[in-house]
Scaffold this motif. Structure first.
Motif, short mmCIF file in Angstrom:
data_model
loop_
_atom_site.label_atom_id
_atom_site.label_comp_id
_atom_site.label_asym_id
_atom_site.label_seq_id
_atom_site.Cartn_x
_atom_site.Cartn_y
_atom_site.Cartn_z
N LEU A 98 6.27 7.18 9.66
CA LEU A 98 7.05 7.72 8.55
C LEU A 98 7.01 9.24 8.51
N GLY A 99 6.37 9.82 9.49
CA GLY A 99 6.44 11.27 9.59
C GLY A 99 5.23 12.02 9.05
N TYR A 100 4.22 11.29 8.63
CA TYR A 100 3.03 11.98 8.15
C TYR A 100 2.19 12.44 9.34
N ALA A 101 1.85 13.69 9.34
CA ALA A 101 0.97 14.20 10.39
C ALA A 101 -0.45 13.78 10.04
N ILE A 102 -1.02 13.02 10.92
CA ILE A 102 -2.39 12.56 10.67
C ILE A 102 -3.30 13.11 11.75
N PRO A 103 -4.33 13.83 11.39
CA PRO A 103 -4.89 13.98 10.04
C PRO A 103 -4.44 15.24 9.30
N ALA A 133 0.84 -1.20 0.00
CA ALA A 133 0.00 0.00 0.00
C ALA A 133 0.87 1.25 0.00
N LEU A 134 1.88 1.25 0.84
CA LEU A 134 2.77 2.42 0.91
C LEU A 134 3.47 2.64 -0.43
N ASP A 138 3.26 -11.92 19.35
CA ASP A 138 3.37 -11.67 17.91
C ASP A 138 2.01 -11.83 17.24
N SER A 139 1.05 -11.16 17.82
CA SER A 139 -0.31 -11.27 17.29
C SER A 139 -0.57 -10.19 16.24
N THR A 140 -1.82 -10.04 15.88
CA THR A 140 -2.22 -9.16 14.79
C THR A 140 -1.56 -7.78 14.87
N TYR A 141 -0.98 -7.34 13.79
CA TYR A 141 -0.38 -6.02 13.64
C TYR A 141 0.97 -5.87 14.33
N ALA A 142 1.39 -6.87 15.10
CA ALA A 142 2.65 -6.71 15.83
C ALA A 142 3.79 -6.43 14.87
N SER A 143 3.85 -7.20 13.80
CA SER A 143 4.95 -6.96 12.85
C SER A 143 4.75 -5.63 12.14
N GLU A 144 3.50 -5.33 11.83
CA GLU A 144 3.24 -4.12 11.05
C GLU A 144 3.55 -2.84 11.81
N VAL A 145 3.38 -2.86 13.11
CA VAL A 145 3.73 -1.66 13.88
C VAL A 145 5.16 -1.75 14.40
#
Lengths: 373, 373
Positions: free
Chosen positions: A265-270, A233-234, B280-287
DNA sequence: TTGTATGCGTTATCAC
DNA sequence: GTGATAACGCATACAA
């Protein structure tokens, strides 16, 4: 080795019929004898065999649950929980049939392994085609759909209006001034059946329709639904001519980690970028994701209650048929009355198709669009 | 209305026994007749009734799964999926018995509703006391534990060594120079049974032991496991005399959203603060959460395979007993041999207790401690 | 309120 | 390789 109903009868000095009644219809047995029986049963470590009881009734007390995605999915796991919360207390087992690949799917509908072995079929979260439905109906059991299309083919169905819900999300973004929106959908990976659209198509349709009305041309991104979904996605976002001011994700499953990563990654959300999801699933509230709330557990529970109703109705019908041959003096009037009632109605009560109430959860991931170029 | 085995027999002009064999032991039936039978069955829309078949065998083909937490939990949903992936193809249904409250629990062990109605009992993710185990064993079916203690009471068990795994996590933080560590555990809310410690105690024990060895005094925070868990955790963290340089969370369930929120609140992670999780559950790797990997799906699948083995062994035993009364000429030697084999062994093969291999996932949420005060 | 008799659909045993 | 038949354990209709 294991005591059966006869052993208990012997020990309690009653007939096996009385023992059966003592457990199944306690109110029909005298208090004293019932206690006797219970005691005897305890001493023998007896418990009614569900297998035998179930067999006896002709029902299977088993519900088939057809699942396209893994059962551990947020949606499916909650649907299951909701179903089970109603069905288990009612004495039903749930058997999951995974039909994730087109092969699975083909084999399943070809062989119909649940024929004669389920009292109802629940389909969660995927669409069925007309041939499949025909096969299903050939089993003569109620077919229940949860977030499944087309709803007309189900005896009961419940679903979120994905199209409409996504329109609301889109309007929210438009109202905030966003004109440059990226829509990110998750595409099933390789071996999945191409015809399984579940809610995805409806959501993107809703989004596109709303954009069209606002004369906006969004960027449509397609990301494979693998463990690398966020990276994909990124990558696709950064590959665009310019970053959108808002990304509208088809599911929280992508939106939640994407939100997190974008921040990192440094994006200010929102402020620099708004993000929306769909589901209000795990962590959505905690990371402050604006999304649409779905309550699959509740959907499962409602579906289960209707399932029980549909099963009961079928049973009544067949009993009616059987009863025509043997009147029973005392209750005759009542029975006749009931039968007439039923004959006055059409064969089946009409199917019910529910739409869940849509609720948007406005949180910190959406805000006014930054000043446009 | 529904055709039974007799109808098929009639139509195929064979006996019902042959029809039964054609389905159950196809190799014992002549090719030609079998085809006849299959065709007749197809024409009559016949399928073997599992209820009747199951009843006939004496087995229940049902596995009871005792769950303390909701079945939709990350851990439980995956355990279920793993179990089902093995048990369903083997013809078993899984029935979930939720015993989340002490009431549930008491009632369950008092009445033992699964007595005579399950071929095995699987206990996932909670501890049992000696009385409960005694009750369970009175059912004479295998008892399987997944992440459940004490392991000695199970016929098979599989678990992560929580104590050791958490020690590794702690060492990782110590190695990074952290001396000021906050440990955050999730406490079950109000109505849950106080005796359900699952893995929590083992984890905090491991943490504390490692800290003690390093002569460090950590801050131990207890957060109620509700939807407000992150707020509670943040509040307690900020209430400390000074922020720790690392927070060690008992579960990803807390660590993932906490990590996200801390970043949002301006904490540079891991520069200002390291965060660790567990699962190491949901989103752990992604965050990018540093954590310990658990694979509950695999644990479930392994447990299921052993469950089938244990059930089969029990069946063999009883068959042996029965077979002593009636020799069968041809196979007599074999049978005798087998029987001797078994008599040479002890009654049961010894229980197996597996420990999953521990694997740490080092990610971006941990880094060197900032220069201390 | 209780007992008797029967049937549910399949599989295993044994004889052929 | 196939057929006849007896279980399997329980629940119900009907009689008492």
């Amino acid at each position: 080795m294991q005591a059966n109903i006869g052993d208990v009868a012997q020990r309690a000095k009653v007939s096996s019929a009385t023992v059966s009644r003592a457990f199944k219809h306690p109110e029909l047995v005298a208090e004293a004898t019932r206690e006797h029986i219970i005691q005897a049963a305890d001493e023998l470590d007896f418990a009614v065999s569900r297998s035998a009881a179930v067999f006896q009734t002709g029902q299977t007390f088993r519900i088939a649950l057809l699942l396209n995605d893994p059962s551990s999915t947020w949606f499916n796991a909650h649907v299951y929980e909701g179903l089970d919360s109603v069905l288990h207390p009612a004495g039903y087992d749930i058997a999951i049939y995974p039909i994730g690949t087109s092969d699975d799917r083909h084999v399943f509908f070809e062989n119909l392994p649940i024929r004669r072995n389920a009292d109802a079929v629940v389909i969660a979260s995927f669409d069925v085609d007309s041939k499949e439905i025909e096969r299903l109906h050939s089993m003569n059991v109620p077919i229940i759909g949860i977030s499944a299309l087309p709803e007309e083919v189900f005896d009961y169905s419940i679903a979120t209006d994905d199209d409409y819900a996504m329109r609301l999300v889109t309007r929210h973004l438009l109202t905030l001034g966003h004109r440059d929106i990226g829509y990110i959908s998750l595409d099933p990976p390789e071996n999945a059946d191409g015809s399984l659209h579940y809610s995805a198509n409806r959501r993107s349709n809703g989004f596109l329709a709303e954009c069209a009305e606002a004369h906006i041309e969004p960027a449509m991104l397609h990301v494979p639904n693998t463990s690398q979904r966020v990276e994909h996605a990124l990558t696709q976002l950064f590959a665009l001519d310019h970053m959108p001011t808002a990304t509208c994700c088809e599911q929280d499953r992508l939106a939640v980690p994407l939100l997190s990563r974008l921040q990192r990654l440094g994006y200010a959300i929102p402020d620099a970028l708004s993000v929306t999801g769909f589901d209000d699933s795990t962590y959505a509230s905690e990371v402050g994701l604006t999304t649409v709330r779905q309550d699959p557990r509740d959907m499962g529970a409602r579906a289960a209650r209707h399932t029980l109703g549909l099963i009961a109705r079928i049973d009544d019908d067949s009993e009616d048929g059987a009863e025509r041959n043997n009147d029973r003096g005392e209750t005759n009037d009542e029975t006749a009355g009931e039968t007439n009632n039923k004959n006055n109605k059409t064969d089946k009560t009409p199917p019910i198709h529910e739409s869940t109430q849509i609720r948007m959860m406005f949180r910190l991931s959406t805000g006014p669009a930054p000043n446009a170029v």
